[in-house]
Design an enzyme around this catalytic site. Structure first.
Site, PDB file in Angstrom:
ATOM      1  N   ARG A 102      45.824  32.238  34.888  1.00 19.18           N
ATOM      2  CA  ARG A 102      44.871  32.413  33.789  1.00 19.18           C
ATOM      3  C   ARG A 102      44.479  33.870  33.630  1.00 19.18           C
ATOM      4  O   ARG A 102      44.361  34.378  32.505  1.00 19.18           O
ATOM      5  CB  ARG A 102      43.634  31.550  34.036  1.00 19.18           C
ATOM      6  CG  ARG A 102      42.606  31.626  32.929  1.00 19.18           C
ATOM      7  CD  ARG A 102      41.649  30.450  32.972  1.00 19.18           C
ATOM      8  NE  ARG A 102      42.361  29.202  32.743  1.00 19.18           N
ATOM      9  CZ  ARG A 102      41.755  28.009  32.751  1.00 19.18           C
ATOM     10  NH1 ARG A 102      40.455  27.924  32.971  1.00 19.18           N
ATOM     11  NH2 ARG A 102      42.447  26.911  32.531  1.00 19.18           N
ATOM     12  N   ASP A 155      42.319  31.522  44.946  1.00 14.83           N
ATOM     13  CA  ASP A 155      41.377  30.819  44.098  1.00 14.83           C
ATOM     14  C   ASP A 155      42.018  30.192  42.875  1.00 14.83           C
ATOM     15  O   ASP A 155      41.325  29.633  42.028  1.00 14.83           O
ATOM     16  CB  ASP A 155      40.243  31.760  43.660  1.00 14.83           C
ATOM     17  CG  ASP A 155      40.779  33.057  43.072  1.00 14.83           C
ATOM     18  OD1 ASP A 155      41.959  33.085  42.666  1.00 14.83           O
ATOM     19  OD2 ASP A 155      40.016  34.032  43.010  1.00 14.83           O
ATOM     20  N   THR A 181      41.417  41.592  40.685  1.00 11.82           N
ATOM     21  CA  THR A 181      42.275  42.610  41.286  1.00 11.82           C
ATOM     22  C   THR A 181      43.495  42.883  40.435  1.00 11.82           C
ATOM     23  O   THR A 181      43.825  44.034  40.144  1.00 11.82           O
ATOM     24  CB  THR A 181      42.711  42.155  42.689  1.00 11.82           C
ATOM     25  OG1 THR A 181      41.554  41.845  43.456  1.00 11.82           O
ATOM     26  CG2 THR A 181      43.484  43.262  43.396  1.00 11.82           C
ATOM     27  N   GLY A 189      45.183  49.938  44.996  1.00 11.11           N
ATOM     28  CA  GLY A 189      45.152  48.722  45.797  1.00 11.11           C
ATOM     29  C   GLY A 189      45.313  48.943  47.279  1.00 11.11           C
ATOM     30  O   GLY A 189      45.016  48.053  48.076  1.00 11.11           O
ATOM     31  N   HIS A 248      35.535  30.628  45.904  1.00 10.36           N
ATOM     32  CA  HIS A 248      36.395  30.753  44.732  1.00 10.36           C
ATOM     33  C   HIS A 248      37.419  29.635  44.700  1.00 10.36           C
ATOM     34  O   HIS A 248      38.547  29.818  44.265  1.00 10.36           O
ATOM     35  CB  HIS A 248      37.081  32.114  44.716  1.00 10.36           C
ATOM     36  CG  HIS A 248      36.128  33.248  44.613  1.00 10.36           C
ATOM     37  ND1 HIS A 248      35.674  33.934  45.722  1.00 10.36           N
ATOM     38  CD2 HIS A 248      35.496  33.803  43.549  1.00 10.36           C
ATOM     39  CE1 HIS A 248      34.828  34.868  45.334  1.00 10.36           C
ATOM     40  NE2 HIS A 248      34.696  34.803  44.035  1.00 10.36           N
ATOM     41  N   GLY A 292      51.302  37.381  42.684  1.00  4.46           N
ATOM     42  CA  GLY A 292      51.277  38.690  42.036  1.00  4.46           C
ATOM     43  C   GLY A 292      52.646  39.331  41.986  1.00  4.46           C
ATOM     44  O   GLY A 292      53.044  39.931  40.981  1.00  4.46           O
TER      45      GLY A 292
END
Length: 584
Positions: free
Chosen positions: A399, A394, A440, A482, A217, A554
């Site tokens: 995006r 990755d 994820t 998660g 990735h 994140g």
């Protein structure tokens, strides 16, 4: 560099459409991916490979007789959504069950798992087979944590051949897992890949260096080393793979020398000139080896070596005929009486209309404004979030978040225009986010927003404590899915401080707007502090050391989103808490 594109955000969809048109004799496009052009004359197990785009010919390129029945296709390097997996399964299923097979990545596990639950609830037999062949991503004692890379091809081929000859679902699954247990891969990277529209690759290497232990990735290698000669590289790859020879393994092996996207066949042939003699000198018989691009990473320069130890069960499946757009072996015969497939429905339920109070509809407008604010913030930060993610991942986080919030904004506005209350608006936004973003973060944000909306409901605008309960539900759903904890270097490191901080301030009598603002500042500080952590979850885990000094993308995006949403969520709660008789 990827140079041919229109809108970079539509690259994966346009590529899939073009692929399906070119190969319309073998495949047809369906919502979420593609399936075989012809359905089987009799029920057979549907083997569905899946994952993000950017790996051609994996995954859509191997749809066909003797191989996959369909492919679930996500955005570039991003897990497809649960809805995509469900839709492709419904199109491919013929009465003998479905097996999803994919690399061991958190987003894929969650999304294919959720799709499996939905299919099982409808009475469709469904299983999942994960590929864990990358020996560089975890030690043998933690092999279940290893990611799937080029070994995907071998495992998928074994399962496809088993299903083609009529094996049961349980048998196809058993053989696929057996093939995975006997497959090992090691790779090296010479240069990073570049997303469509991006100005620079996801990572770079100094001149004369290579990264050993790459992912597919766009991740860099686990550690950098001097670029060796072909002979030295071949010896390194063979030694590392054979050092993990399974117990009681035989002497017949399937071998794949795989190019990652821009390593030329001539280079691979030169490397094969070292690899093959070394394997034969170790006493192995090479059974129908493959040298070429089978599992790529856009335009990445790199190579991987995969070995699968064969036995009397696996060898006939590895050598069995196959005919797909990108891979052909032997002569295949389309089963007599095969019928052309019909377009699958999207599996969606008909819109039954919305029931909501006027107060909830007014608050729903504030919820839409909150999502618009998040949309503006994320578009502005897309490139920065992508760069942060590329340090040890990755590079798709920016995006993916933009795709998710764009879909959420559209779905929320549409639901509002049709009379939805706050709960249904946020649930629609969450479902759209998960479906279009994939990965994820996509499934977590989607599930979290749905939980937020379900807690708010459609009967009234929330009191401040009701808003706190919705935030808590958002957090609990994400933690449940998660399985991350504080300190794992994920979005949870910012989310839990926000949720607890907001609730604590409200309980102490702080006005809701100020409580949200202060909690958002606490979340931002917690996100920044993740720079000192090592990731224990997700794709960044194998490259943990490289992420030191960089905050988790994140956690960063979550803190950013919650900061701009606050004024819209809390302004309306003030009127909700107004004295009796005030306008609601």
């Amino acid at each position: 560099m990827t140079k041919i594109f229109n809108d970079p955000s539509e690259f994966a969809e346009e590529a899939l459409a073009g692929f399906c048109d070119v190969h319309s004799d073998l495949v047809r496009q369906v919502p979420g991916g593609a399936v075989r052009r012809y359905r089987p004359a009799r029920p057979k197990v549907a083997v569905l490979a899946g994952g993000g785009s950017g790996h051609y010919p994996a995954f859509a390129g191997i749809i066909g007789t003797g191989f996959a029945d369909g492919a679930v296709v996500g955005n570039i390097f991003t897990s497809p959504s649960a809805q995509q997996a469900y839709s492709v399964a419904k199109a491919a299923e013929s009465g003998a069950g479905v097996v999803f097979t994919y690399g061991n990545y958190a987003g894929d596990v969650m999304n294919f798992g959720m799709a499996s639950e939905r299919l099982a609830a409808e009475g469709i037999a469904v299983e999942n087979v994960l590929v864990t062949d990358d020996i560089a991503s975890a030690p043998p004692s933690e092999s279940a944590k290893r990611r799937g890379i080029a070994g995907d091809f071998t495992v998928f081929k074994v399962m496809g051949a088993a299903a083609e000859r009529g094996d049961s679902l349980a048998e196809v699954v058993r053989l696929g897992r057996k093939a995975n247990d006997l497959t090992r891969t090691i790779g090296s990277a010479f240069a990073g890949c570049t997303f469509p529209g991006a100005e620079s690759p996801l990572f770079t290497l100094p001149d004369g260096q290579m990264g050993l232990g790459l992912g597919i990735h766009g991740e860099p290698g686990l550690h950098d080393t001097d670029l060796p000669s072909a002979k030295e590289l071949g010896r390194e790859l063979v030694a590392r793979v054979l050092s993990e020879t399974p117990a009681n393994a035989g002497k017949r092996i399937a071998v794949i020398l795989n190019g990652l996207g821009s390593t030329k066949h001539e280079e691979l042939f030169v490397l094969w000139g070292t690899v093959a003699p070394l394997l034969r000198a170790a006493g192995y018989t090479l059974v129908m080896p493959e040298v070429g691009e089978l599992v790529t990473s856009l335009d990445m320069a790199g190579v991987s070596l995969t070995v699968t130890w064969l036995d009397e069960e696996l060898e006939p499946l590895w050598t069995a005929p196959a005919e797909t757009p990108a891979y052909r072996r032997g002569a295949v015969t389309t089963p007599a009486g095969a019928a052309a497939g019909e377009e699958a429905s999207d599996g969606g339920a008909a819109d039954a209309g919305f029931a909501a109070t006027e107060a909830s509809r007014e608050y729903a407008a504030a919820c839409v404004d909150a999502i618009y604010a998040a949309q503006s913030s994320l578009h502005g930060a897309e490139e920065r979030l992508g760069r942060m993610d590329a340090i040890a991942g990755d590079g798709d986080h920016g995006r993916g978040m933009v795709r998710g919030v764009d879909a959420a904004a559209g779905a929320a506005a549409d639901a509002l225009s049709r009379g939805a209350g706050a709960g249904d608006v946020l649930a629609a936004a969450g479902d759209a986010w998960a479906d279009k973003a994939g990965g994820t973060s996509g499934v977590l944000w989607g599930a979290g927003l749905r939980a937020f909306g379900e807690t708010l409901g459609n009967s009234s605008a929330p009191e401040p404590q009701g808003l706190a309960a919705a935030v808590t539900a958002f957090a609990e759903r994400i933690v449940q899915l998660g399985k991350a904890e504080t300190g794992d270097k994920t979005m949870v490191d910012a989310l839990l401080p926000f949720a607890s901080g907001f609730a604590r301030r409200l309980a102490g009598g702080v006005e809701s707007g100020r409580a949200w603002q202060e909690a958002a500042q606490e979340a931002a500080a917690a996100a920044e502090a993740t720079a000192d952590l090592l990731p224990l979850k997700g794709r960044a885990r194998p490259l943990a050391a490289k992420s030191l000094g960089t905050p988790d993308p994140g956690a960063t995006s979550l803190a950013m989103v919650f900061a701009v949403m606050g004024p819209h969520f809390t302004t309306s709660t003030a009127s909700a808490a107004a004295p009796a008789g005030a306008k609601q």
